[in-house]
Design a protein around this motif. Sequence first.
Motif, PDB file in Angstrom:
ATOM      1  N   ALA A 175      -3.449  -8.026  -4.910  1.00  0.00           N
ATOM      2  CA  ALA A 175      -4.525  -7.143  -4.472  1.00  0.00           C
ATOM      3  C   ALA A 175      -5.333  -7.790  -3.355  1.00  0.00           C
ATOM      4  CB  ALA A 175      -5.423  -6.790  -5.659  1.00  0.00           C
ATOM      5  N   GLY A 176      -5.595  -9.091  -3.492  1.00  0.00           N
ATOM      6  CA  GLY A 176      -6.306  -9.795  -2.433  1.00  0.00           C
ATOM      7  C   GLY A 176      -5.509  -9.859  -1.140  1.00  0.00           C
ATOM      8  N   ILE A 177      -4.214 -10.027  -1.258  1.00  0.00           N
ATOM      9  CA  ILE A 177      -3.369 -10.069  -0.053  1.00  0.00           C
ATOM     10  C   ILE A 177      -3.353  -8.703   0.631  1.00  0.00           C
ATOM     11  CG2 ILE A 177      -1.053 -10.505   0.842  1.00  0.00           C
ATOM     12  CD1 ILE A 177      -0.630 -12.350  -1.620  1.00  0.00           C
ATOM     13  N   TRP A 178      -3.247  -7.619  -0.143  1.00  0.00           N
ATOM     14  CA  TRP A 178      -3.285  -6.280   0.453  1.00  0.00           C
ATOM     15  C   TRP A 178      -4.593  -6.062   1.201  1.00  0.00           C
ATOM     16  CZ3 TRP A 178       0.957  -3.963   1.340  1.00  0.00           C
ATOM     17  CH2 TRP A 178       2.000  -3.910   0.417  1.00  0.00           C
ATOM     18  N   LEU A 179      -5.706  -6.515   0.622  1.00  0.00           N
ATOM     19  CA  LEU A 179      -6.998  -6.365   1.295  1.00  0.00           C
ATOM     20  C   LEU A 179      -7.024  -7.121   2.617  1.00  0.00           C
ATOM     21  CD1 LEU A 179      -9.985  -5.761   1.642  1.00  0.00           C
ATOM     22  CD2 LEU A 179     -10.498  -7.460  -0.112  1.00  0.00           C
ATOM     23  N   SER A 180      -6.611  -8.376   2.593  1.00  0.00           N
ATOM     24  CA  SER A 180      -6.607  -9.184   3.815  1.00  0.00           C
ATOM     25  C   SER A 180      -5.633  -8.615   4.848  1.00  0.00           C
ATOM     26  CB  SER A 180      -6.249 -10.629   3.467  1.00  0.00           C
ATOM     27  OG  SER A 180      -6.493 -11.490   4.545  1.00  0.00           O
ATOM     28  N   ARG A 181      -4.491  -8.129   4.378  1.00  0.00           N
ATOM     29  CA  ARG A 181      -3.509  -7.507   5.288  1.00  0.00           C
ATOM     30  C   ARG A 181      -4.113  -6.280   5.967  1.00  0.00           C
ATOM     31  NH1 ARG A 181       0.747  -3.597   5.127  1.00  0.00           N
ATOM     32  NH2 ARG A 181       2.624  -4.311   6.233  1.00  0.00           N
ATOM     33  N   GLY A 182      -4.837  -5.465   5.201  1.00  0.00           N
ATOM     34  CA  GLY A 182      -5.480  -4.305   5.802  1.00  0.00           C
ATOM     35  C   GLY A 182      -6.483  -4.690   6.867  1.00  0.00           C
ATOM     36  N   ASN A 183      -7.222  -5.776   6.650  1.00  0.00           N
ATOM     37  CA  ASN A 183      -8.188  -6.223   7.649  1.00  0.00           C
ATOM     38  C   ASN A 183      -7.508  -6.601   8.962  1.00  0.00           C
ATOM     39  OD1 ASN A 183     -10.188  -5.865   5.770  1.00  0.00           O
ATOM     40  ND2 ASN A 183     -10.434  -8.034   5.295  1.00  0.00           N
ATOM     41  N   VAL A 184      -6.367  -7.289   8.861  1.00  0.00           N
ATOM     42  CA  VAL A 184      -5.641  -7.677  10.073  1.00  0.00           C
ATOM     43  C   VAL A 184      -5.142  -6.436  10.809  1.00  0.00           C
ATOM     44  CG1 VAL A 184      -3.606  -8.879  10.956  1.00  0.00           C
ATOM     45  CG2 VAL A 184      -4.987  -9.922   9.148  1.00  0.00           C
ATOM     46  N   LEU A 185      -4.565  -5.494  10.078  1.00  0.00           N
ATOM     47  CA  LEU A 185      -4.067  -4.270  10.703  1.00  0.00           C
ATOM     48  C   LEU A 185      -5.198  -3.466  11.335  1.00  0.00           C
ATOM     49  CD1 LEU A 185      -1.543  -3.402   7.900  1.00  0.00           C
ATOM     50  CD2 LEU A 185      -0.918  -3.592  10.327  1.00  0.00           C
ATOM     51  N   ALA A 195      -2.859   3.516  10.082  1.00  0.00           N
ATOM     52  CA  ALA A 195      -2.231   4.177   8.935  1.00  0.00           C
ATOM     53  C   ALA A 195      -1.714   3.143   7.931  1.00  0.00           C
ATOM     54  CB  ALA A 195      -1.094   5.076   9.409  1.00  0.00           C
ATOM     55  N   GLU A 196      -1.138   2.066   8.438  1.00  0.00           N
ATOM     56  CA  GLU A 196      -0.639   1.018   7.545  1.00  0.00           C
ATOM     57  C   GLU A 196      -1.796   0.259   6.896  1.00  0.00           C
ATOM     58  OE1 GLU A 196       2.229  -1.221   5.507  1.00  0.00           O
ATOM     59  OE2 GLU A 196       2.281   0.728   6.513  1.00  0.00           O
ATOM     60  N   ALA A 197      -2.898   0.108   7.633  1.00  0.00           N
ATOM     61  CA  ALA A 197      -4.085  -0.520   7.044  1.00  0.00           C
ATOM     62  C   ALA A 197      -4.605   0.319   5.882  1.00  0.00           C
ATOM     63  CB  ALA A 197      -5.169  -0.695   8.098  1.00  0.00           C
ATOM     64  N   ALA A 198      -4.637   1.650   6.068  1.00  0.00           N
ATOM     65  CA  ALA A 198      -5.096   2.530   4.991  1.00  0.00           C
ATOM     66  C   ALA A 198      -4.207   2.381   3.756  1.00  0.00           C
ATOM     67  CB  ALA A 198      -5.117   3.980   5.474  1.00  0.00           C
ATOM     68  N   ARG A 199      -2.896   2.292   3.988  1.00  0.00           N
ATOM     69  CA  ARG A 199      -1.981   2.105   2.852  1.00  0.00           C
ATOM     70  C   ARG A 199      -2.258   0.778   2.156  1.00  0.00           C
ATOM     71  NH1 ARG A 199       3.220   0.156   1.269  1.00  0.00           N
ATOM     72  NH2 ARG A 199       3.334  -1.197   3.108  1.00  0.00           N
ATOM     73  N   SER A 200      -2.487  -0.291   2.929  1.00  0.00           N
ATOM     74  CA  SER A 200      -2.766  -1.596   2.339  1.00  0.00           C
ATOM     75  C   SER A 200      -4.057  -1.557   1.534  1.00  0.00           C
ATOM     76  CB  SER A 200      -2.872  -2.659   3.447  1.00  0.00           C
ATOM     77  OG  SER A 200      -1.626  -2.861   4.076  1.00  0.00           O
ATOM     78  N   TYR A 201      -5.089  -0.929   2.078  1.00  0.00           N
ATOM     79  CA  TYR A 201      -6.355  -0.845   1.361  1.00  0.00           C
ATOM     80  C   TYR A 201      -6.209  -0.064   0.055  1.00  0.00           C
ATOM     81  CZ  TYR A 201      -8.925  -2.658   5.440  1.00  0.00           C
ATOM     82  OH  TYR A 201      -9.413  -3.441   6.453  1.00  0.00           O
TER      83      TYR A 201
END
Length: 232
Positions: A175-185, A195-201
């Motif tokens: 869950a933490g990785i998905w959050l950080s990934r969304g921030n980068v996107l 769109a990919e950031a929204a999916r990650s969040y």
Amino acid sequence: PPERATRVLAGAGGVTGSDMEAKLVAGSARQATARMSRGVFGRCGGRTGLGRLAGMSDPSPDAPASPAIDLPQEVRRCLERVEAAERDPAPERLLDGLRACAEALARLNDTPAGDPGCDRMVAVVWLKRGHLLELRAPDRRISADLTEALRCHDTALRVLLPHAPGDTDAARVCAGIWLSRGNVLQRLGGDAARAEAARSYRLAIEGFEADQAQEAERHVHLAAVRLNLALL
């Protein structure tokens, strides 16, 4: 094996609009993510030291010994350098932190592949490497550092996602990785990245909502990810 080598040896603007309040809120969300990342290896005292994000609270004196493997002293020293770079992201500290991540991954190369605890450690180092690269990337500008940060998060997920369905600690880290990934996107910008950031969040929200073990921190992380999702 080849998958082991992959596991260990891989090598503009985040907020739309010009509203100052929106920028400040996004900054606060990123700081929450940074605090979460710093806490991952916050307790190294001779054990794995994965900290609260990985679900390892301080044991009571009567608690049975944890089955988690010990970390070599060299790895603990590497992680101290990483945390120093996160606290003070000056260019020279960030460079040293990135070198420390590479050294930690090299040490972890000898840990058992497929072991949930070992894979969790490897994934968290990749998460931290991605976070350092994001800190180093210039604000509101696409850079090679952001692209590499995204690759770090993807590598971390590739290592850890297979464990998440039956392992609450792994699911929490994911869950933490998905959050950080969304921030980068979000910072990379563009319709596809947003769109990919929204999916990650959304995946981060699912992970944090399912975690009932750490109530106070769960709400902090959920607030951060929901703010960033609202600002896409």
